[in-house]
Structures are given as C-alpha cells and as structure tokens.
Design a protein around this motif. Structure first.
Motif, PDB file in Angstrom:
ATOM      1  N   THR A 190      47.142  46.596  51.779  1.00  0.00           N
ATOM      2  CA  THR A 190      47.238  46.947  50.346  1.00  0.00           C
ATOM      3  C   THR A 190      48.373  46.484  49.684  1.00  0.00           C
ATOM      4  O   THR A 190      48.929  47.011  48.788  1.00  0.00           O
ATOM      5  CB  THR A 190      46.981  48.351  50.132  1.00  0.00           C
ATOM      6  OG1 THR A 190      48.200  49.063  50.975  1.00  0.00           O
ATOM      7  CG2 THR A 190      45.775  49.195  50.961  1.00  0.00           C
ATOM      8  N   GLU A 243      43.658  39.641  46.265  1.00  0.00           N
ATOM      9  CA  GLU A 243      43.881  39.767  44.687  1.00  0.00           C
ATOM     10  C   GLU A 243      45.369  39.922  44.563  1.00  0.00           C
ATOM     11  O   GLU A 243      45.568  40.999  45.547  1.00  0.00           O
ATOM     12  CB  GLU A 243      42.958  40.814  44.206  1.00  0.00           C
ATOM     13  CG  GLU A 243      42.741  40.661  42.811  1.00  0.00           C
ATOM     14  CD  GLU A 243      41.512  41.529  42.389  1.00  0.00           C
ATOM     15  OE1 GLU A 243      41.587  42.354  41.492  1.00  0.00           O
ATOM     16  OE2 GLU A 243      40.632  41.817  43.321  1.00  0.00           O
ATOM     17  N   ASP A 245      48.544  41.725  43.737  1.00  0.00           N
ATOM     18  CA  ASP A 245      48.667  43.304  43.498  1.00  0.00           C
ATOM     19  C   ASP A 245      47.798  44.140  44.151  1.00  0.00           C
ATOM     20  O   ASP A 245      48.141  45.627  43.771  1.00  0.00           O
ATOM     21  CB  ASP A 245      49.093  43.767  41.987  1.00  0.00           C
ATOM     22  CG  ASP A 245      50.231  42.849  41.557  1.00  0.00           C
ATOM     23  OD1 ASP A 245      51.385  42.705  42.442  1.00  0.00           O
ATOM     24  OD2 ASP A 245      50.317  42.561  40.305  1.00  0.00           O
ATOM     25  N   GLN A 246      46.871  43.887  44.884  1.00  0.00           N
ATOM     26  CA  GLN A 246      45.697  44.598  45.109  1.00  0.00           C
ATOM     27  C   GLN A 246      45.794  44.538  46.667  1.00  0.00           C
ATOM     28  O   GLN A 246      45.794  45.526  47.450  1.00  0.00           O
ATOM     29  CB  GLN A 246      44.237  44.288  44.818  1.00  0.00           C
ATOM     30  CG  GLN A 246      44.130  44.457  43.305  1.00  0.00           C
ATOM     31  CD  GLN A 246      44.289  45.676  42.802  1.00  0.00           C
ATOM     32  OE1 GLN A 246      43.851  46.654  43.184  1.00  0.00           O
ATOM     33  NE2 GLN A 246      45.052  45.909  41.816  1.00  0.00           N
TER      34      GLN A 246
END
Ligand code: ADP
Length: 256
Positions: A190, A243, A245-246
């Motif tokens: 994450t 992605e 920041d994901q």
C-alpha cells in the motif's frame, strides 16, 4: 545507423565497370554499444558515491583526535554502512552477470512453497518490524519445480522493494498460489506506487523513479532487473499493477 563498404567491379581488361556497395544495418549494434557505455557509467557512479564517503571519513579519522569515542564510532559506522552498500552492489552485479553468461544453467529443485516461505520469514519480517509495516503471508501448500536460490532472490527482492516504498503503518503481503497451471508469487503493498509513465522502465538496470529516495532506501537499482532475468530463464512472466500513492502489486507467474 548504416555501415557502407564497397568494391569496384572490374572486367577482363582490368577496366572498372562499376561498384558494389553493401549497406549494413548496424542500428542494433549501436544500441548495444550505447547500453554498454551507459551501464559502465552507471556502475562507476554508483561506486563513486560510497567510496568518496569512505575515503573522506577515514581521512578524518587518520588526521584527527581519536579520543572522542562517540565521533570515532559514528564515523566507523558510516564507513561500515558504505562498504556494505558496495558489497551489495557487487553481489547484484555478479548475480546479473551469472544470469547473462552463456553457460548459465538453472538448478531445478522440487520446492514446497510453505517450507520456502517459512525459511525466509526471519529475513522478510526483520525490516517490516523495524519500519512498523504489517507483513502478512498467504501461501498454499503446493510443490513446484524451480531454481530455489533464484526464486528466493525473487521473493526477497520483491518484498524488500514493497517494504522500501511503503511508509510506516502500511501493509505488505506475499501470496503464493496455483492458478491455471501456473504458480503465482504475488507481492502487494500500500505504498507510494509507480507512476504509469515509469512502469515500462522499472525493470531496466539502474532505472529509478525517484533517484534520491531509492538510494536512501539502500537499493542498488538492480533488484527488478535481476527479478526479470530470473523469471525469464524460468520461462515465466511478470505482471505489474501500480497506482501512484495507492500501492503496487507485482505478480510473478511460473510454469508449474
Ligand atoms: P531499487 O534498488 O532502486 O529499489 P529496483 O530495480 O528494485 O531498484 O526498482 C527500480 C525502481 O522501481 C525503484 O527505484 C523504485 O522507484 C521503483 N519500485 C520498485 N518497486 C516498487 C514498489 N513496490 N513501490 C514503488 N516503487 C517501486
């Protein structure tokens, strides 16, 4: 790029009748040559930074007052850290060069996924704990044939990256499972993610999305290039989904 060579055509009486021109397309050769030059420049640069630091701090120690125990120990710490970095870089370079050598051979073992991950747990969890990242595993009790040392390197490189590029209190997970006659090793985080434009390039040697950040994390810039090579020699495939920041998910698919 073309290379031209030519020769005259001469008749029986030694009179030139024309010329033959041969055009060689050497674009590929030029490309290889330029890649080789970039590689040498990159390696030199990567070595120069830690060596400059080692030299500087040892000179300071040699010239200075050795009574200040705290400063001495701090300098020695830096020297140790920087030499470690050089050693890791050299080991990565050797790994790559072995994988690329003409007489490279895979040493196939029957691997039990559960046992393999169990044996790697201390190495995998150490950094996670230090960085306060939750690290979980979900591994099926499956067997597959592969080069154990290389697959170990794949798992360690992918998990290390996930931990390096995920901030504290994030999650990193490792899954190994069988699907469609393939063994899949999936590492999911994450973290900061990889911008779409950089995705195709992260498997190139020394390519980094954020140079300063990547160096601080202690990486050599060769981790994913090594992973890609290992997967290729196993005739597998590597998928990356990310992605900014994901987070990032990298899945290695190996023939079962
Ligand atoms: P490094 O030693 O710099 O980590 P790698 O070859 O392992 O070199 O990775 C190349 C680059 O890809 C990294 O510098 C980083 O920018 C990006 N990267 C790799 N894994 C991740 C990840 N899990 N999350 C975000 N970025 C990543």
């Amino acid at each position: 790029y073309f290379e031209i060579s030519g020769a005259p055509i001469i008749n029986e009486r030694n009179i030139p009748k024309g010329v033959v021109l041969v055009l060689h397309d050497i674009t590929e050769l030029k490309k290889l040559e330029s890649m080789r030059k970039d590689f040498v420049a990159n390696v030199s640069h990567e070595l120069r930074t830690p060596i400059t630091s080692i030299k500087g701090f040892s000179e300071t120690l040699l010239d200075g007052n050795l009574d200040d125990k705290e400063a001495v120990s701090q300098f020695l710490e830096i020297i140790y850290h920087e030499s470690n970095r050089i050693q890791i870089l050299i080991e990565d370079l050797l790994s790559l060069s072995r994988l690329e050598s003409d007489n490279f051979k895979l040493v196939l073992h029957k691997i039990n996924a559960l046992e393999l991950v169990e044996s790697l747990m201390p190495a995998l969890t150490y950094k996670a704990e230090r960085k306060d990242i939750s690290f979980t595993t979900e591994v099926e009790d499956i067997q597959f044939k592969a080069d154990k040392d290389r697959i170990t390197q794949v798992i360690i490189n992918l998990v290390n990256n996930a931990l390096n590029y995920t901030p504290a209190r994030g999650d990193v997970s490792l899954r190994i499972y069988k699907e469609d006659e393939l063994v899949k090793i999936e590492v999911c985080d994450t973290g900061i993610g990889i911008p779409e434009k950089d995705l195709p390039r992260v498997f190139e040697r020394f390519y980094r999305v954020d140079k300063a950040r990547a160096r601080d994390s202690g990486g050599t810039g060769l981790g994913l290039a090594i992973v890609k090579h290992i997967v290729e020699v196993h005739e597998g495939e590597i998928l990356i989904d990310s992605e900014a920041d994901q987070g990032t998910t990298i899945t290695v698919c190996l023939p079962a």
